[in-house]
Design a protein around this motif. Structure first.
Motif, PDB file in Angstrom:
ATOM      1  N   ALA A  10       6.549  10.341   8.351  1.00  0.00           N
ATOM      2  CA  ALA A  10       6.505  10.568   6.902  1.00  0.00           C
ATOM      3  C   ALA A  10       6.900   9.330   6.093  1.00  0.00           C
ATOM      4  CB  ALA A  10       7.415  11.737   6.536  1.00  0.00           C
ATOM      5  N   LEU A  11       7.314   8.256   6.778  1.00  0.00           N
ATOM      6  CA  LEU A  11       7.742   7.073   6.044  1.00  0.00           C
ATOM      7  C   LEU A  11       6.593   6.504   5.203  1.00  0.00           C
ATOM      8  CD1 LEU A  11       9.856   5.048   8.653  1.00  0.00           C
ATOM      9  CD2 LEU A  11      10.673   6.105   6.555  1.00  0.00           C
ATOM     10  N   PRO A  12       6.868   6.196   3.940  1.00  0.00           N
ATOM     11  CA  PRO A  12       5.838   5.524   3.138  1.00  0.00           C
ATOM     12  C   PRO A  12       5.615   4.119   3.693  1.00  0.00           C
ATOM     13  CG  PRO A  12       7.938   5.501   1.984  1.00  0.00           C
ATOM     14  CD  PRO A  12       8.133   6.361   3.204  1.00  0.00           C
ATOM     15  N   ARG A  13       4.373   3.677   3.687  1.00  0.00           N
ATOM     16  CA  ARG A  13       4.092   2.388   4.293  1.00  0.00           C
ATOM     17  C   ARG A  13       4.147   1.248   3.288  1.00  0.00           C
ATOM     18  NH1 ARG A  13      -1.338   2.201   7.385  1.00  0.00           N
ATOM     19  NH2 ARG A  13      -2.079   0.760   5.795  1.00  0.00           N
ATOM     20  N   GLY A  14       3.938   1.542   2.033  1.00  0.00           N
ATOM     21  CA  GLY A  14       3.889   0.468   1.042  1.00  0.00           C
ATOM     22  C   GLY A  14       2.482  -0.096   0.960  1.00  0.00           C
ATOM     23  N   ILE A  15       2.054  -0.507  -0.226  1.00  0.00           N
ATOM     24  CA  ILE A  15       0.652  -0.872  -0.412  1.00  0.00           C
ATOM     25  C   ILE A  15       0.259  -2.155   0.320  1.00  0.00           C
ATOM     26  CG2 ILE A  15       0.534   0.289  -2.636  1.00  0.00           C
ATOM     27  CD1 ILE A  15       0.718  -2.422  -3.984  1.00  0.00           C
TER      28      ILE A  15
END
Length: 409
Positions: free
Chosen positions: A371-376
């Motif tokens: 679920a970790l956001p990856r960042g753009i």
């Protein structure tokens, strides 16, 4: 008589078959008791953690960990911010020379590579300890990556605990550069076509030294020699293509190769100011973190070279003369907890790759990683491609020394 013999044989077999289980259970209980003793000894201890302090987000993460460790274990973590890890190594070495074999000034060090080799070779380390840490036993798979057991060619042997994994990435602004160079050779071609737009940090800054290793790995026809100590091979022959390359690159580099950035952070500022076209980092989430902080435009993206980039594992080690060895082990163990590793891999916190085995994690912890956001601007594991191995640690000093002879102003 026959029945009695069979019954006795069965009983004996059953008794023998239970011995490994009993032995394992006894070992587990002893290990648990030993760790409970460590936790008890650690209470109230202050651990002086010497760690590179050049990035605010990393310092903030260490402070978060310090707060958690204090609350849960009554261990105080105090970060001593370093500009060069070798300063801490030299301090321990000086203390040993002065006979200060207990209550040293350093209790825990963030290190790898030549600094680890120097401490190990000079018997400056406490241990082995890492394989006794509960979270290491539970979550680390030594077979997953060679760099978990071989630190720049030096066997770890339990003398340091893995903390994170890193890989060289490049950053470019897609608004001004849509198709960046994808190899060391292409980088030179681009630099010649766009004078003043390419540079790299000045060695011995670690990323600058890594740039030298990346270039050498791609340029030399003698790659296998890089896994051997630099003083056991023909250094001049192996590195000749590197110096020929840099001679050309510096002529068309930023500020004509007379001045170099001091760090990845300075490269980010230069990229943001549109003074250069490509920046480097050893943090795969660096671009996303800097975009989130407003230090880079949201058109910046990360990429790696087609043939792969240098990657490694970094560690925590305990000096032999630490006066807070129990507290240092508690901190190292906490840093290997799923909680700490998930927090650390969060792109807007640090984005550092976890050293934990995904397969060994409980389903609930796997879901948190998923679920970790990856960042753009953060590359996925698949997008990172091939990880190139670090040369033997002796190559760092040898390359830096030769670079200074040739190019230092």
């Amino acid at each position: 008589m026959r029945k009695s013999f069979v019954a006795a044989s069965i009983a004996a077999t059953l008794a023998l078959s239970s011995l490994p289980t009993l032995a394992t259970s006894t070992q587990t209980n002893a290990s648990q008791q030993s760790w409970q003793n460590t936790l008890q000894q650690a209470k109230g201890q202050t651990v002086y953690f010497n760690a590179w302090g050049g990035a605010d987000n990393i310092n903030d993460y260490i402070q978060w960990a310090a707060d958690r460790i204090k609350a849960e274990y009554d261990v105080t973590l105090k970060q001593v911010k370093l500009t060069d890890t070798s300063d801490a190594v030299n301090r321990v070495l000086a203390e040993k020379a002065a006979g200060k074999n207990s209550n040293g000034s350093i209790d825990l060090i963030w290190l790898n590579g030549e600094n680890f080799r120097a401490m190990k070779d000079n018997n400056l380390l406490f241990g082995p300890f890492s394989k006794s840490l509960p979270n290491y036993i539970t979550y680390v798979d030594e077979n997953a990556r060679q760099s978990l057991t071989q630190d720049f060619g030096t066997p770890v042997d339990g003398m340091e605990s893995p903390w994170g994994m890193a890989q060289v990435i490049f950053m470019h602004d897609t608004a001004t550069l849509s198709n960046p160079p994808k190899s060391i050779a292409d980088l030179l071609t681009y630099a010649k076509a766009h004078p003043g737009r390419i540079t790299y940090p000045e060695p011995p800054q670690f990323l600058g030294s890594t740039f030298l290793k990346q270039a050498l790995y791609e340029l030399t026809p003698y790659r296998k020699a890089l896994s051997q100590p630099a003083d056991t091979v023909d250094f001049d022959k192996i590195t000749a293509p590197l110096w020929a390359y840099l001679d050309q690159l510096h002529q068309v580099a930023w500020r004509n190769g007379q001045t170099f950035p001091s760090s990845s952070e300075e490269m980010v500022r230069l990229l943001d100011d549109q003074e250069i076209d490509i920046a480097l980092s050893f943090d795969i989430s660096s671009a996303s973190v800097q975009i989130d902080k407003g230090n880079l435009p949201d058109t910046v993206r990360s990429y790696v070279f087609t043939g792969g980039t240098i990657g490694n594992t970094h560690f925590l080690a305990i000096p032999y003369n630490s006066g807070a060895k129990a507290g240092a082990q508690v901190i190292a163990n906490f840093m290997l907890s799923p909680e700490a590793q998930i927090k650390k891999q969060t792109p807007t916190v640090w984005g550092d790759l976890s050293v934990l085995s995904y397969a060994k994690l409980p389903a609930a912890e796997q879901a948190k990683f998923d679920a970790l956001p990856r960042g753009i601007a953060t590359l996925s594991i698949e997008e990172l491609g091939q990880t190139l191995p670090e040369p033997h640690s002796s190559w760092v000093g040898a390359l830096e020394s030769e670079w200074r002879k040739r190019y230092a102003q």
